[in-house]
Design an enzyme around this catalytic site. Structure first.
Site, PDB file in Angstrom:
ATOM      1  N   GLY A 196       0.849  -0.843   0.151  1.00  0.00           N
ATOM      2  CA  GLY A 196       0.029  -0.157   0.183  1.00  0.00           C
ATOM      3  C   GLY A 196       1.251   1.208  -0.371  1.00  0.00           C
ATOM      4  O   GLY A 196       1.141   2.127   0.891  1.00  0.00           O
ATOM      5  N   SER A 207       0.915   4.158  -3.037  1.00  0.00           N
ATOM      6  CA  SER A 207       0.425   4.336  -3.745  1.00  0.00           C
ATOM      7  C   SER A 207      -1.376   5.574  -3.772  1.00  0.00           C
ATOM      8  O   SER A 207      -2.186   3.759  -3.461  1.00  0.00           O
ATOM      9  CB  SER A 207      -0.007   4.877  -5.347  1.00  0.00           C
ATOM     10  OG  SER A 207       1.190   4.020  -6.056  1.00  0.00           O
ATOM     11  N   SER A 235      -1.657  -3.928  -6.047  1.00  0.00           N
ATOM     12  CA  SER A 235      -2.167  -5.124  -6.499  1.00  0.00           C
ATOM     13  C   SER A 235      -2.340  -6.229  -5.505  1.00  0.00           C
ATOM     14  O   SER A 235      -1.068  -6.547  -4.535  1.00  0.00           O
ATOM     15  CB  SER A 235      -0.438  -5.647  -7.412  1.00  0.00           C
ATOM     16  OG  SER A 235       0.223  -4.918  -8.321  1.00  0.00           O
ATOM     17  N   GLU A 262      20.623  -7.789  -5.159  1.00  0.00           N
ATOM     18  CA  GLU A 262      20.288  -8.561  -6.915  1.00  0.00           C
ATOM     19  C   GLU A 262      19.880  -7.742  -7.348  1.00  0.00           C
ATOM     20  O   GLU A 262      20.124  -7.691  -8.745  1.00  0.00           O
ATOM     21  CB  GLU A 262      18.551  -8.827  -6.288  1.00  0.00           C
ATOM     22  CG  GLU A 262      18.827 -10.665  -5.967  1.00  0.00           C
ATOM     23  CD  GLU A 262      17.314 -11.542  -6.471  1.00  0.00           C
ATOM     24  OE1 GLU A 262      17.124 -11.453  -7.700  1.00  0.00           O
ATOM     25  OE2 GLU A 262      17.474 -12.444  -6.002  1.00  0.00           O
ATOM     26  N   GLU A 304       9.311   9.141 -17.522  1.00  0.00           N
ATOM     27  CA  GLU A 304       9.173  10.327 -17.467  1.00  0.00           C
ATOM     28  C   GLU A 304      10.057  10.953 -16.171  1.00  0.00           C
ATOM     29  O   GLU A 304      10.962  11.917 -16.162  1.00  0.00           O
ATOM     30  CB  GLU A 304       8.354  11.015 -17.100  1.00  0.00           C
ATOM     31  CG  GLU A 304       6.980  11.560 -18.705  1.00  0.00           C
ATOM     32  CD  GLU A 304       6.400  10.097 -18.413  1.00  0.00           C
ATOM     33  OE1 GLU A 304       6.382   9.360 -17.621  1.00  0.00           O
ATOM     34  OE2 GLU A 304       6.045   9.674 -19.793  1.00  0.00           O
TER      35      GLU A 304
HETATM   36  C1  LIG Z   1       1.035  -2.952 -12.509  1.00  0.00           C
HETATM   37  C2  LIG Z   1       1.123  -1.759 -12.168  1.00  0.00           C
HETATM   38  C3  LIG Z   1       0.983  -2.021 -10.689  1.00  0.00           C
HETATM   39  C4  LIG Z   1       1.294  -1.335  -9.390  1.00  0.00           C
HETATM   40  N1  LIG Z   1       1.200  -1.729  -8.480  1.00  0.00           N
HETATM   41  C5  LIG Z   1       1.219  -0.946  -7.482  1.00  0.00           C
HETATM   42  C6  LIG Z   1       0.714  -1.868  -6.354  1.00  0.00           C
HETATM   43  O1  LIG Z   1       0.898  -3.394  -5.815  1.00  0.00           O
HETATM   44  N2  LIG Z   1       0.960  -0.824  -4.756  1.00  0.00           N
HETATM   45  C7  LIG Z   1       1.555   0.705  -5.074  1.00  0.00           C
HETATM   46  O2  LIG Z   1       1.275   1.265  -3.948  1.00  0.00           O
HETATM   47  N3  LIG Z   1       1.166   1.115  -6.256  1.00  0.00           N
HETATM   48  C8  LIG Z   1       1.478  -0.029  -7.351  1.00  0.00           C
HETATM   49  N4  LIG Z   1       1.036   0.498  -8.914  1.00  0.00           N
HETATM   50  C9  LIG Z   1       1.274   1.838  -8.946  1.00  0.00           C
HETATM   51  C10 LIG Z   1       2.311   2.889  -9.483  1.00  0.00           C
HETATM   52  O3  LIG Z   1       3.293   2.787  -8.198  1.00  0.00           O
HETATM   53  C11 LIG Z   1       2.474   3.844  -9.689  1.00  0.00           C
HETATM   54  O4  LIG Z   1       1.415   4.206 -10.856  1.00  0.00           O
HETATM   55  C12 LIG Z   1       3.480   5.303 -10.806  1.00  0.00           C
HETATM   56  O5  LIG Z   1       4.444   5.263  -8.940  1.00  0.00           O
HETATM   57  C13 LIG Z   1       2.981   6.458 -10.424  1.00  0.00           C
HETATM   58  O6  LIG Z   1       2.018   7.085 -10.433  1.00  0.00           O
HETATM   59  P1  LIG Z   1       0.450   7.867 -10.473  1.00  0.00           P
HETATM   60  O7  LIG Z   1      -0.051   6.296 -11.455  1.00  0.00           O
HETATM   61  O8  LIG Z   1       0.053   8.331  -9.763  1.00  0.00           O
HETATM   62  O9  LIG Z   1       1.263   8.896 -11.817  1.00  0.00           O
HETATM   63  P2  LIG Z   1       2.416  10.375 -11.229  1.00  0.00           P
HETATM   64  O10 LIG Z   1       3.112   9.993 -10.436  1.00  0.00           O
HETATM   65  O11 LIG Z   1      -0.213  11.323 -10.615  1.00  0.00           O
HETATM   66  O12 LIG Z   1       2.081  10.183 -12.396  1.00  0.00           O
HETATM   67  C14 LIG Z   1       1.251  11.184 -14.128  1.00  0.00           C
HETATM   68  C15 LIG Z   1       1.869  11.146 -15.241  1.00  0.00           C
HETATM   69  O13 LIG Z   1       2.835  12.265 -14.635  1.00  0.00           O
HETATM   70  C16 LIG Z   1       4.290  12.372 -15.435  1.00  0.00           C
HETATM   71  N5  LIG Z   1       4.831  12.657 -14.050  1.00  0.00           N
HETATM   72  C17 LIG Z   1       4.823  12.789 -12.327  1.00  0.00           C
HETATM   73  N6  LIG Z   1       5.964  13.672 -12.313  1.00  0.00           N
HETATM   74  C18 LIG Z   1       6.474  14.019 -13.269  1.00  0.00           C
HETATM   75  C19 LIG Z   1       8.163  14.950 -12.927  1.00  0.00           C
HETATM   76  N7  LIG Z   1       8.261  15.337 -11.967  1.00  0.00           N
HETATM   77  N8  LIG Z   1       8.303  15.105 -13.614  1.00  0.00           N
HETATM   78  C20 LIG Z   1       7.692  14.817 -14.883  1.00  0.00           C
HETATM   79  N9  LIG Z   1       6.536  13.838 -15.463  1.00  0.00           N
HETATM   80  C21 LIG Z   1       6.046  13.472 -14.161  1.00  0.00           C
HETATM   81  C22 LIG Z   1       4.519  11.167 -14.791  1.00  0.00           C
HETATM   82  O14 LIG Z   1       5.444  10.352 -15.458  1.00  0.00           O
HETATM   83  C23 LIG Z   1       3.123  10.335 -15.411  1.00  0.00           C
HETATM   84  O15 LIG Z   1       2.656  10.497 -17.076  1.00  0.00           O
HETATM   85  C24 LIG Z   1       1.474   0.155  -9.881  1.00  0.00           C
HETATM   86  C25 LIG Z   1       1.535   0.336 -11.106  1.00  0.00           C
HETATM   87  C26 LIG Z   1       1.281  -0.229 -11.885  1.00  0.00           C
HETATM   88  C27 LIG Z   1       1.462   0.401 -13.379  1.00  0.00           C
END
Ligand SMILES: Cc1cc2nc3c(=O)[nH]c(=O)nc-3n(C[C@H](O)[C@H](O)[C@H](O)COP(=O)(O)OP(=O)(O)OC[C@H]3O[C@@H](n4cnc5c(N)ncnc54)[C@H](O)[C@@H]3O)c2cc1C
Length: 389
Positions: A129, A131, A163, A246, A372
């Protein structure tokens, strides 16, 4: 330059290959990624994870009681490459063995460390937990609040993209315990039992049609104080943990995964007759050149890592391999044409696998740091450019 392994490494590889030939499941990475909410973590994946643990191949660098064989970094690299070259994951459920167990072993109390073997073997299922709707790339902005009240915390807030939340027994949950200090401070990791009253799990359906993650809502969830991992307000350093030994080979493993996808694609081009098309030939050749260059870069990074230095190459490899993999699956979709979306194997041999892999490949350009963010890291930490505004 000539790259070759010594006799000891070759003996290690021979033992591994023998094990894989006898025990490895005949399923490939990505193609069977938890296909439905009902199905959960597929049985073949659970069995495979336990088999690896029992034979000392799950985390080779760990001792036998933790599913390893005290392998050296070079041996671990051989293991990672050999698995990826066969398209073999260690499990379809990574949080327990790859993140939680190493973190518990490094930061946990004795009682928490005792959870590591079951977490590694896959007998105990975890979700992470981290995000939240307003805290993804900027994880330190997380708001899920945990308030200490005597011998327990009361947790309120929301996680997203969690996830495996619907199949997990426990959550490794990042909470805000102090809102009055700079945001990287005041974060505490709590172990939360997923059957505690007040937890509402709402699965999220993905573009692939599958459901492997969820939103998780916490309303007055009571968590015993002894479930803190590490110290209160010092959870940020735990985000940096997980299988540090690793890491040197991790991106070489991803390069081997891309190489595996490329080999499949060349086979597809031959089967469909597209191998005579100059444009396709050029794209495949370009991809081959990129994979070869990335592999060389990975070895260079590994060699720095093995000698105890930092390896800036690794920041680039995450970005490059995830983007290259996505473009390869896109090419595969083009080669298959409209038949690519037919999922019934009776009507199309591919059974929609390339389309599934294409959509799934977006995940690695997001999870663990988006492309990004990786570019920002390279610009600031590797190239030393000033921070963007
Ligand atoms: C398959 C999958 C499994 C996942 N599993 C988990 C999980 O088990 N537990 C968990 O906690 N999270 C999980 N996540 C979440 C993942 O960690 C987040 O999606 C990731 O950290 C990006 O955050 P966000 O989706 O909030 O996007 P945001 O951070 O809101 O970003 C949105 C967009 O803005 C861009 N952006 C943001 N900040 C910047 C910056 N400073 N400069 C340039 N561009 C920027 C990003 O690149 C993106 O394109 C999972 C994600 C995926 C895809």
């Amino acid at each position: 330059m000539r790259l070759a392994w010594g006799p000891e490494e070759e003996a290690f590889r021979a033992e591994l290959v023998d094990f894989l030939d006898r025990h490895a499941p005949k399923r490939a990475l990505g193609l069977d990624f938890a296909t439905s909410e009902e199905e959960g973590i597929p049985e073949w994946s659970r069995q495979w994870q336990a088999t690896l643990f029992d034979h000392g191949w799950l985390v080779p660098g760990y001792p036998p009681e933790l599913g390893g064989r005290n392998a050296t970094p070079v041996q671990t690299l051989i293991f990672q490459e050999e698995m990826a070259a066969r398209g073999l994951p260690r499990s379809l459920h990574f949080p327990g063995w790859a993140i939680v167990a190493p973190s518990l072993l490094e930061f946990g109390t004795e009682a928490q460390k005792a959870l590591a073997p079951a977490s590694l073997r896959g007998d105990m299922v975890w979700c992470i937990g981290m995000s939240e709707p307003d805290a993804g790339s900027d994880l330190a902005s997380l708001k899920t609040r945990a308030v200490l009240d005597g011998d327990h915390f009361v947790v309120n807030g929301q996680k997203v993209w969690t996830s495996y939340a619907m199949w997990s027994q426990k959550c490794f949950c990042y909470t805000r315990t102090n809102p009055d200090v700079p945001k990287h401070k005041g974060i505490t990791v709590l172990i939360i039992d997923m059957d505690t009253p007040g937890i509402d799990i709402r699965p999220l359906r993905q573009i692939t049609g599958t459901t492997h993650f969820a939103e998780v809502f916490f309303s007055d969830v009571v968590v015993p104080r002894e479930n803190v991992v590490g110290e209160i307000d010092a959870g940020w350093r735990i985000t940096m943990g997980s299988l540090a030994h690793e890491r040197g080979g991790l991106w070489l493993q991803t390069v081997s995964g891309v190489d595996h996808a490329l080999t499949d694609l060349v086979g597809l081009a031959k089967r469909t007759g597209a191998d005579g098309n100059q444009a396709v030939r050029r794209r495949l050749a370009d991809a081959y050149a990129q994979v070869s260059a990335l592999r060389a870069l990975g070895y260079k990074g590994f060699s720095s890592f093995a000698q105890g230095s930092s390896a800036p190459e690794h920041s680039y490899l995450k970005l490059a391999t995830s983007e290259l993999q996505k473009s390869l699956f896109e090419l595969g979709m083009e080669l298959e044409g409209p038949a690519g979306i037919v999922v019934d194997p009776a009507h199309h041999e591919g059974a929609g696998r390339l389309a599934f892999s294409f959509f799934t490949s977006f995940a690695s350009t997001i999870a663990g740091g988006t492309s990004e963010i990786q570019r920002n890291i390279i610009a600031e930490r590797v190239l030393g450019l000033p921070r963007g505004k």
